[in-house]
Write a protein that holds these residues in place. Structure first.
Motif, PDB file in Angstrom:
ATOM      1  N   ASP A   1       0.807  -1.091  -0.060  1.00 46.81           N
ATOM      2  CA  ASP A   1      -0.048   0.196  -0.159  1.00 46.81           C
ATOM      3  C   ASP A   1       0.897   1.426   0.099  1.00 46.81           C
ATOM      4  O   ASP A   1       1.795   1.227   0.657  1.00 46.81           O
ATOM      5  CB  ASP A   1      -0.825   0.090   1.194  1.00 46.81           C
ATOM      6  N   ARG A   2       0.609   2.220  -1.035  1.00 46.26           N
ATOM      7  CA  ARG A   2       1.540   3.319  -0.944  1.00 46.26           C
ATOM      8  C   ARG A   2       1.552   4.167   0.165  1.00 46.26           C
ATOM      9  O   ARG A   2       2.567   4.653   0.300  1.00 46.26           O
ATOM     10  CB  ARG A   2       1.221   4.261  -2.329  1.00 46.26           C
ATOM     11  N   GLU A   3       0.336   4.197   0.507  1.00 47.87           N
ATOM     12  CA  GLU A   3      -0.059   5.055   1.891  1.00 47.87           C
ATOM     13  C   GLU A   3       1.135   4.525   3.059  1.00 47.87           C
ATOM     14  O   GLU A   3       1.606   5.241   3.658  1.00 47.87           O
ATOM     15  CB  GLU A   3      -1.055   5.252   2.536  1.00 47.87           C
ATOM     16  N   ALA A   4       1.052   3.082   3.202  1.00 39.20           N
ATOM     17  CA  ALA A   4       1.750   2.756   4.348  1.00 39.20           C
ATOM     18  C   ALA A   4       3.047   2.887   3.963  1.00 39.20           C
ATOM     19  O   ALA A   4       3.949   2.951   5.114  1.00 39.20           O
ATOM     20  CB  ALA A   4       1.288   0.967   4.435  1.00 39.20           C
ATOM     21  N   LEU A   5       3.696   2.802   2.974  1.00 36.18           N
ATOM     22  CA  LEU A   5       5.007   3.087   2.527  1.00 36.18           C
ATOM     23  C   LEU A   5       5.510   4.361   2.908  1.00 36.18           C
ATOM     24  O   LEU A   5       6.520   4.693   3.483  1.00 36.18           O
ATOM     25  CB  LEU A   5       5.356   2.525   1.187  1.00 36.18           C
ATOM     26  N   GLN A   6       4.530   5.511   2.711  1.00 34.32           N
ATOM     27  CA  GLN A   6       4.880   6.775   2.934  1.00 34.32           C
ATOM     28  C   GLN A   6       4.965   7.011   4.223  1.00 34.32           C
ATOM     29  O   GLN A   6       5.617   7.829   4.942  1.00 34.32           O
ATOM     30  CB  GLN A   6       3.789   7.828   2.229  1.00 34.32           C
ATOM     31  N   LEU A   7       4.091   6.424   4.986  1.00 35.28           N
ATOM     32  CA  LEU A   7       4.022   6.542   6.536  1.00 35.28           C
ATOM     33  C   LEU A   7       5.175   5.911   7.204  1.00 35.28           C
ATOM     34  O   LEU A   7       5.767   6.625   7.951  1.00 35.28           O
ATOM     35  CB  LEU A   7       2.928   5.654   7.064  1.00 35.28           C
ATOM     36  N   VAL A   8       5.712   5.045   6.661  1.00 32.86           N
ATOM     37  CA  VAL A   8       6.993   4.195   7.210  1.00 32.86           C
ATOM     38  C   VAL A   8       8.167   5.140   6.869  1.00 32.86           C
ATOM     39  O   VAL A   8       9.013   5.331   7.586  1.00 32.86           O
ATOM     40  CB  VAL A   8       7.238   2.810   6.547  1.00 32.86           C
ATOM     41  N   ARG A   9       8.216   5.709   5.666  1.00 38.36           N
ATOM     42  CA  ARG A   9       9.409   6.485   5.248  1.00 38.36           C
ATOM     43  C   ARG A   9       9.437   7.871   5.987  1.00 38.36           C
ATOM     44  O   ARG A   9      10.343   8.289   6.497  1.00 38.36           O
ATOM     45  CB  ARG A   9       9.101   6.908   3.712  1.00 38.36           C
ATOM     46  N   SER A  10       8.337   8.135   6.545  1.00 39.26           N
ATOM     47  CA  SER A  10       8.060   9.508   7.153  1.00 39.26           C
ATOM     48  C   SER A  10       8.445   9.267   8.877  1.00 39.26           C
ATOM     49  O   SER A  10       9.170   9.941   9.292  1.00 39.26           O
ATOM     50  CB  SER A  10       6.610   9.977   7.220  1.00 39.26           C
TER      51      SER A  10
END
Length: 122
Positions: free
Chosen positions: A91-100
């Motif tokens: 999930d793109r949102e989950a990846l962005q959350l982890v990166r952030s």
């Protein structure tokens, strides 16, 4: 001839995409660093094309992970079926959350983690 995608190729492609996203690297940037066209990265990430051993070695070097990283989660032939529901990092949102999350300084990140744990238990 259009062969079916192999579950291992799909898994490895997902792991390439996940790691690339974690690092904030675009398909174009990865392709340039590996010496191929970005369309090939697209095909690798979807499992459309298999990644040769030497190409996987190059990709691992650029993404700063051991080659084994791409096979994590595959324990044997029975585990080769794609697990869409369990693949949270697809999930793109989950990846962005982890990166952030990892961009936050460590002491603040620990506090945020504790807050998330408390809220998720509520």
């Amino acid at each position: 001839m259009n062969a079916a995608k192999h579950p291992v190729d799909i898994h490895v492609g997902k792991r390439v995409r996940q790691r690339r996203w974690m690092l904030g690297v675009t398909q174009q940037q990865l392709a340039e660093r590996v010496g191929i066209k970005f369309q090939q990265i697209q095909k690798y990430e979807t499992g459309m094309n298999r990644i040769s051993a030497s190409r996987l070695w190059d990709i691992a070097g650029v993404l700063d992970v051991p080659v084994s990283f791409f096979f994590e989660g595959l324990d044997g032939p029975e585990a080769a079926a794609p697990d869409v529901e369990g693949d949270i990092l697809a999930d793109r949102e989950a990846l962005q959350l982890v990166r952030s999350y990892y961009a936050i300084p460590e002491n603040q990140r620990r506090q945020l983690f504790e807050l998330a744990r408390v809220l998720s238990a509520a």
